[in-house]
Design an enzyme around this catalytic site. Sequence first.
Site, short mmCIF file in Angstrom:
data_model
loop_
_atom_site.label_atom_id
_atom_site.label_comp_id
_atom_site.label_asym_id
_atom_site.label_seq_id
_atom_site.Cartn_x
_atom_site.Cartn_y
_atom_site.Cartn_z
N GLU A 167 0.85 -1.20 0.00
CA GLU A 167 0.00 0.00 0.00
C GLU A 167 0.88 1.24 0.00
OE1 GLU A 167 -2.41 1.62 -0.78
OE2 GLU A 167 -4.06 1.37 0.63
N ASP A 168 0.36 2.36 -0.48
CA ASP A 168 1.14 3.59 -0.50
C ASP A 168 1.23 4.24 0.88
OD1 ASP A 168 -1.58 4.21 -0.53
OD2 ASP A 168 -1.45 5.67 -2.16
N ASP A 224 -3.49 5.72 6.68
CA ASP A 224 -3.97 6.97 7.24
C ASP A 224 -4.92 6.60 8.39
OD1 ASP A 224 -4.31 9.85 7.08
OD2 ASP A 224 -6.19 9.52 6.03
N PHE A 276 -1.04 16.41 3.99
CA PHE A 276 -1.45 15.71 2.78
C PHE A 276 -0.30 15.70 1.78
CE2 PHE A 276 -3.74 14.51 -1.00
CZ PHE A 276 -4.56 13.51 -0.49
N ARG A 326 0.68 11.84 -9.39
CA ARG A 326 1.19 10.47 -9.17
C ARG A 326 2.56 10.27 -9.83
NH1 ARG A 326 -3.03 7.43 -6.99
NH2 ARG A 326 -5.13 7.79 -7.80
P1 IMP Z 1 -7.12 4.99 5.09
O1 IMP Z 1 -8.20 3.97 4.86
O2 IMP Z 1 -7.68 6.23 5.74
O3 IMP Z 1 -5.93 4.44 5.82
O4 IMP Z 1 -6.73 5.51 3.67
C1 IMP Z 1 -5.63 5.15 2.99
C2 IMP Z 1 -5.74 5.73 1.59
O5 IMP Z 1 -6.05 7.12 1.63
C3 IMP Z 1 -4.44 5.62 0.85
O6 IMP Z 1 -4.36 4.43 0.11
C4 IMP Z 1 -4.46 6.85 -0.03
O7 IMP Z 1 -5.10 6.55 -1.24
C5 IMP Z 1 -5.30 7.85 0.70
N1 IMP Z 1 -4.47 8.85 1.42
C6 IMP Z 1 -4.37 9.02 2.74
N2 IMP Z 1 -3.53 10.01 3.06
C7 IMP Z 1 -3.08 10.49 1.89
C8 IMP Z 1 -2.15 11.55 1.53
O8 IMP Z 1 -1.55 12.26 2.36
N3 IMP Z 1 -1.96 11.74 0.20
C9 IMP Z 1 -2.57 10.99 -0.76
N4 IMP Z 1 -3.43 9.99 -0.48
C10 IMP Z 1 -3.68 9.75 0.83
MG MG Z 2 -4.67 4.55 -2.17
#
Ligand code: IMP
Ligand code: MG
Length: 188
Positions: free
Chosen positions: A107-108, A111, A160, A173
Amino acid sequence: MTLKPNGAAYEGLKDELLLTKDEIAAKVAELGAQITRDYEGKDLVVICILKGAVVFFVDLIRKIDLPLTMDFMSISSYGSATKSSGVVRILKDLDKPINGKDVLVVEDIVDSGMTLSFLRDNLISRGAASLKIATLLDKPDRRKVPLHVDYCGFVIPDEFVVGYGLDYAEQYRNLPDIGVLRPEIYTK
Ligand code: IMP
Ligand code: MG
């Protein structure tokens, strides 16, 4: 500190980069070496979570010196906004079953943790022999549900970020580095 390059692709970012491509490359090599040690003799399938993880994924798998297969999954918990909706949907599922496989999810960024916590339960229920998570970035301050990350590149502050696969409204990207988006871009 490293200033961002002048190119048009970097417009909208703060002047100072958060992570340069060299810092990222060094970390990816380190993670690949660690994964190589941990998965020796296992039946490894590496799963890329589209689209954000794709740049990290293609770099990481080339640093894993083991036989492996890859698969792709697309899930959505974000629209084009900067906050999680809490709703997770599978937009594209895996091509192959993973029962009996040693699964590494790439995963990238983690959050709130909601996306991966949903995914972990979902993949375990399909009979994976083991399941671990590799993320390039982690924002622990924003966690809403507990989530154990097995391989993490960088812990970052609650800002962000974009670049190296990460987007804002599908843009940025393609940046080789990671930077912080200027808040006026997403608050206007
Ligand atoms: P989570 O379910 O809230 O953990 O969301 C994770 C996803 O939110 C990641 O796979 C990203 O696509 C997106 N995301 C969360 N923070 C960022 C950020 O700072 N920049 C870009 N995408 C983010
Ligand atoms: Mg994502």
